[in-house]
Design a protein around this motif. Structure first.
Motif, PDB file in Angstrom:
ATOM      1  N   UNK A 387       0.840  -1.198   0.000  1.00  0.00           N
ATOM      2  CA  UNK A 387       0.000   0.000   0.000  1.00  0.00           C
ATOM      3  C   UNK A 387       0.876   1.248   0.000  1.00  0.00           C
ATOM      4  N   UNK A 388       0.348   2.428  -0.396  1.00  0.00           N
ATOM      5  CA  UNK A 388      -1.015   2.654  -0.878  1.00  0.00           C
ATOM      6  C   UNK A 388      -1.203   2.172  -2.316  1.00  0.00           C
ATOM      7  N   UNK A 389      -2.489   1.928  -2.665  1.00  0.00           N
ATOM      8  CA  UNK A 389      -2.835   1.504  -4.011  1.00  0.00           C
ATOM      9  C   UNK A 389      -3.318   2.698  -4.833  1.00  0.00           C
ATOM     10  N   UNK A 390      -3.225   2.567  -6.129  1.00  0.00           N
ATOM     11  CA  UNK A 390      -3.783   3.571  -7.039  1.00  0.00           C
ATOM     12  C   UNK A 390      -4.722   2.873  -8.014  1.00  0.00           C
ATOM     13  N   UNK A 391      -5.957   3.387  -8.141  1.00  0.00           N
ATOM     14  CA  UNK A 391      -6.986   2.796  -8.988  1.00  0.00           C
ATOM     15  C   UNK A 391      -7.214   3.671 -10.218  1.00  0.00           C
ATOM     16  N   UNK A 392      -7.337   3.024 -11.380  1.00  0.00           N
ATOM     17  CA  UNK A 392      -7.512   3.759 -12.627  1.00  0.00           C
ATOM     18  C   UNK A 392      -8.568   3.071 -13.482  1.00  0.00           C
ATOM     19  N   UNK A 393      -9.491   3.867 -14.021  1.00  0.00           N
ATOM     20  CA  UNK A 393     -10.456   3.359 -14.992  1.00  0.00           C
ATOM     21  C   UNK A 393      -9.770   3.356 -16.352  1.00  0.00           C
ATOM     22  N   UNK A 394      -9.513   2.166 -16.911  1.00  0.00           N
ATOM     23  CA  UNK A 394      -8.706   2.091 -18.134  1.00  0.00           C
ATOM     24  C   UNK A 394      -9.528   1.763 -19.373  1.00  0.00           C
ATOM     25  N   UNK A 395     -10.763   1.304 -19.198  1.00  0.00           N
ATOM     26  CA  UNK A 395     -11.588   1.009 -20.366  1.00  0.00           C
ATOM     27  C   UNK A 395     -13.047   1.061 -19.959  1.00  0.00           C
ATOM     28  N   UNK A 396     -13.889   1.575 -20.873  1.00  0.00           N
ATOM     29  CA  UNK A 396     -15.298   1.714 -20.572  1.00  0.00           C
ATOM     30  C   UNK A 396     -15.552   2.990 -19.796  1.00  0.00           C
ATOM     31  N   UNK A 397     -16.756   3.157 -19.292  1.00  0.00           N
ATOM     32  CA  UNK A 397     -17.126   4.381 -18.581  1.00  0.00           C
ATOM     33  C   UNK A 397     -18.112   4.063 -17.469  1.00  0.00           C
ATOM     34  N   UNK A 398     -17.981   4.823 -16.367  1.00  0.00           N
ATOM     35  CA  UNK A 398     -18.961   4.735 -15.297  1.00  0.00           C
ATOM     36  C   UNK A 398     -20.236   5.455 -15.718  1.00  0.00           C
ATOM     37  N   UNK A 399     -21.358   5.102 -15.109  1.00  0.00           N
ATOM     38  CA  UNK A 399     -22.584   5.866 -15.385  1.00  0.00           C
ATOM     39  C   UNK A 399     -22.383   7.341 -15.045  1.00  0.00           C
ATOM     40  N   UNK A 400     -23.017   8.200 -15.814  1.00  0.00           N
ATOM     41  CA  UNK A 400     -22.933   9.633 -15.549  1.00  0.00           C
ATOM     42  C   UNK A 400     -23.344   9.933 -14.116  1.00  0.00           C
ATOM     43  N   UNK A 401     -22.516  10.692 -13.417  1.00  0.00           N
ATOM     44  CA  UNK A 401     -22.785  11.037 -12.029  1.00  0.00           C
ATOM     45  C   UNK A 401     -21.954  10.261 -11.032  1.00  0.00           C
ATOM     46  N   UNK A 402     -21.290   9.180 -11.485  1.00  0.00           N
ATOM     47  CA  UNK A 402     -20.426   8.394 -10.607  1.00  0.00           C
ATOM     48  C   UNK A 402     -18.961   8.667 -10.933  1.00  0.00           C
ATOM     49  N   UNK A 403     -18.117   8.636  -9.912  1.00  0.00           N
ATOM     50  CA  UNK A 403     -16.680   8.833 -10.092  1.00  0.00           C
ATOM     51  C   UNK A 403     -15.925   7.765  -9.320  1.00  0.00           C
ATOM     52  N   UNK A 404     -14.698   7.519  -9.740  1.00  0.00           N
ATOM     53  CA  UNK A 404     -13.804   6.588  -9.064  1.00  0.00           C
ATOM     54  C   UNK A 404     -12.732   7.382  -8.331  1.00  0.00           C
ATOM     55  N   UNK A 405     -12.636   7.183  -7.026  1.00  0.00           N
ATOM     56  CA  UNK A 405     -11.566   7.792  -6.233  1.00  0.00           C
ATOM     57  C   UNK A 405     -10.297   6.990  -6.459  1.00  0.00           C
ATOM     58  N   UNK A 406      -9.297   7.590  -7.077  1.00  0.00           N
ATOM     59  CA  UNK A 406      -8.101   6.857  -7.469  1.00  0.00           C
ATOM     60  C   UNK A 406      -7.263   6.420  -6.280  1.00  0.00           C
ATOM     61  N   UNK A 407      -7.459   7.026  -5.135  1.00  0.00           N
ATOM     62  CA  UNK A 407      -6.670   6.673  -3.955  1.00  0.00           C
ATOM     63  C   UNK A 407      -7.348   5.626  -3.073  1.00  0.00           C
ATOM     64  N   UNK A 408      -8.663   5.739  -2.915  1.00  0.00           N
ATOM     65  CA  UNK A 408      -9.374   4.824  -2.011  1.00  0.00           C
ATOM     66  C   UNK A 408     -10.030   3.669  -2.740  1.00  0.00           C
ATOM     67  N   UNK A 409     -10.251   3.811  -4.051  1.00  0.00           N
ATOM     68  CA  UNK A 409     -10.957   2.779  -4.794  1.00  0.00           C
ATOM     69  C   UNK A 409     -12.461   2.848  -4.627  1.00  0.00           C
ATOM     70  N   UNK A 410     -12.963   3.956  -4.068  1.00  0.00           N
ATOM     71  CA  UNK A 410     -14.408   4.092  -3.873  1.00  0.00           C
ATOM     72  C   UNK A 410     -15.078   4.590  -5.148  1.00  0.00           C
ATOM     73  N   UNK A 411     -16.168   3.946  -5.511  1.00  0.00           N
ATOM     74  CA  UNK A 411     -17.034   4.417  -6.593  1.00  0.00           C
ATOM     75  C   UNK A 411     -18.231   5.075  -5.926  1.00  0.00           C
ATOM     76  N   UNK A 412     -18.439   6.358  -6.175  1.00  0.00           N
ATOM     77  CA  UNK A 412     -19.491   7.069  -5.447  1.00  0.00           C
ATOM     78  C   UNK A 412     -20.121   8.138  -6.329  1.00  0.00           C
ATOM     79  N   UNK A 413     -21.259   8.621  -5.854  1.00  0.00           N
ATOM     80  CA  UNK A 413     -21.975   9.674  -6.561  1.00  0.00           C
ATOM     81  C   UNK A 413     -23.446   9.329  -6.683  1.00  0.00           C
ATOM     82  N   UNK A 414     -24.123  10.053  -7.566  1.00  0.00           N
ATOM     83  CA  UNK A 414     -25.542   9.827  -7.835  1.00  0.00           C
ATOM     84  C   UNK A 414     -25.706   9.554  -9.320  1.00  0.00           C
ATOM     85  N   UNK A 415     -25.969   8.306  -9.699  1.00  0.00           N
ATOM     86  CA  UNK A 415     -26.072   7.989 -11.132  1.00  0.00           C
ATOM     87  C   UNK A 415     -27.263   8.691 -11.776  1.00  0.00           C
ATOM     88  N   UNK A 416     -27.019   9.337 -12.911  1.00  0.00           N
ATOM     89  CA  UNK A 416     -28.051  10.090 -13.615  1.00  0.00           C
ATOM     90  C   UNK A 416     -28.709   9.291 -14.727  1.00  0.00           C
TER      91      UNK A 416
END
Length: 468
Positions: A387-416
């Motif tokens: 540790x620490x880990x780093x997270x990266x979205x490398x292909x595809x896309x999250x639903x609009x309104x969601x984000x990936x925290x590159x440090x914690x690995x949390x996917x959060x937000x309000x999907x639209x």
């Protein structure tokens, strides 16, 4: 009871170290087949074939110690095989089959909320006494589907919305109108369709439906390669649908669906005609697809591919023992687990797992569903590495309104937006070697109430006249 194998595999890892974590039939040599493996929560489940006492389910929380958690054959010796697991809602479902295909005892489906206590789901044969088993289950549009084995009338498809009450899909009755479709061998949700593969001695068939009720014949192997008598297992790899084809004459194959029109690419899996059957499960780990074969001559084989075209064998046929004729079952929980079936009634089946030079990777394998316009949050878990880990979205896309925290690995937000979303996330550790691991995720966002009506409300000014 336990043993190790070391296989150099420079193209995969610096070395492959395999440990036998279940030998002598998990303590009973009458357990001769490992047909399916599944993970749920902190446990691994093994579906076992036993001709003497009936099919069994074993559970392990450490991947090393196995405990039987069901009554033999669920009370019927004739139900000699546990052939599939499926997670639906909060329950684990298991299907039991009379592998001898004698309709004296119809097949059954059972479910458990804790993996230990089991209750029957539906009636014997789901209401049809000639249904001697249920080969594969799959979730589609919020319902659980199961395909039957019926050598008398033809395999059929059933579904349930509540996990208890099952209904026959009328279009599938009598093997989709062809009694030679004796088994619905495989079911898979892909691209808004539910696919079903059959066993048919005149040539296997692939059917599909976009609503689960109305079905169309999608592919008929009788028209161009009748040697392929079974579509054994569907799997998704590199955003394409693949399936295993059973061919006892020329050796099994992989079919890769390349377009929505009937354009398929046929891939010879190993070039060995003795490999007549493929795994009940295919496993994707670190961007590699793993699958096993049935080979009655030299022993079952374990293979992997990074592109779905070029394949490489790992280790020895039968893990060095010709009696280990098949690798039907694979799963991944921190390590790759492989179940070996044996033709030696005195030895029993085996389960092995792989220890690599690094066990670094994401432990999270499935994301919880979300709802449109509702708050969403989940955190990816990673094991091994530094540790620490780093997270990266490398292909595809999250639903609009969601984000990936590159440090914690949390996917959060309000999907639209609602729908099914697929993407690949990479995690990298902080060691000098900079280890990387990638995982493919599917996220379902259920349609919710629109938030546009809020803006249409009239806000009155705060004056004395408005406060009366």
């Amino acid at each position: 009871f336990f043993s190790f194998l070391l296989w150099p595999q420079a193209t995969v890892k610096a070395s492959e170290v395999w440990e036998q974590v279940g030998g002598m039939g998990l303590g009973d040599a009458d357990n001769t087949m490992v047909i399916t493996l599944e993970t749920l929560g902190n446990a691994i489940y093994a579906g076992i074939g036993n001709d003497t006492d009936g099919g069994r389910i074993y559970r392990s929380t450490d991947g090393n110690t196995w405990t039987k958690v069901n009554n033999d054959g669920f009370g019927h010796v004739a139900l000699n095989a546990i052939v599939d697991f499926e997670v639906f809602g909060e329950s684990l479902f298991a299907s039991a089959d009379d592998d001898n295909a004698v309709p004296a005892q119809p097949g059954e489906i059972w479910k458990s909320n804790d993996g230990i206590t089991w209750i029957q789901s539906g009636n014997d044969g789901l209401g049809h006494n000639h249904n001697t088993g249920f080969y594969e289950m799959a979730e589609f549009n919020g319902q659980l589907y199961a395909g039957s084995r019926n050598a008398t009338d033809g395999g059929e498809i059933y579904r349930t919305a509540d996990g208890t009450n099952w209904n026959l899909i009328a279009a599938s009755a009598g093997g989709f109108g062809d009694a030679n479709n004796t088994i619905i061998l495989s079911l898979k949700s892909f691209g808004g369709w539910l696919y079903a593969g059959t066993h048919n001695d005149n040539g296997a068939q692939v059917w599909r439906s976009n609503n689960g009720t109305d079905w169309n014949l999608h592919l008929d192997f009788a028209l161009f390669n009748a040697n392929i008598t079974g579509v054994n297992h569907f799997f998704e790899f590199n955003n394409l649908l693949h399936w295993f084809g059973i061919d006892a004459a020329e050796g099994a194959s992989i079919t890769r669906k390349t377009t929505d029109i009937l354009t398929e690419t046929f891939i010879g899996f190993t070039g060995d005609a003795n490999n007549i059957w493929y795994s009940q499960n295919a496993v994707i780990s670190d961007g590699l697809l793993y699958g096993g074969t049935r080979n009655n001559v030299t022993g079952g084989e374990l293979w992997y591919t990074s592109d779905g075209v070029n394949l490489t064998q790992i280790g020895l046929d039968g893990f060095g023992n010709v009696d280990n004729f098949a690798i039907y079952a694979l799963t991944f929980k921190d390590y790759l687990y492989v179940g070996l079936s044996t033709g030696n009634a005195l030895k029993g089946c085996e389960i092995w797992r792989r220890y690599s030079s690094s066990s670094f990777g994401m432990k999270t394998k499935k994301l919880p569903d979300g709802q449109q316009n509702d708050r969403y949050g989940t955190t990816l878990e990673t094991s091994g590495g530094q540790t620490p880990y780093q997270y990266t979205l490398i292909k595809g896309a999250l639903p609009s309104g969601l984000t990936l925290d590159e440090n914690s690995g949390e996917i959060r937000g309000t999907p639209k937006e609602s729908g099914d979303f697929q993407f690949i996330i990479q995690v990298q550790d902080s060691s000098k070697k900079e280890q990387k691991s990638q995982s493919i995720y599917n996220l379902k966002i259920v349609a919710g109430a629109s938030d546009t009506n809020i803006s249409e409300l009239t806000i009155l000014p705060l004056t004395g006249a408005n406060l009366n």
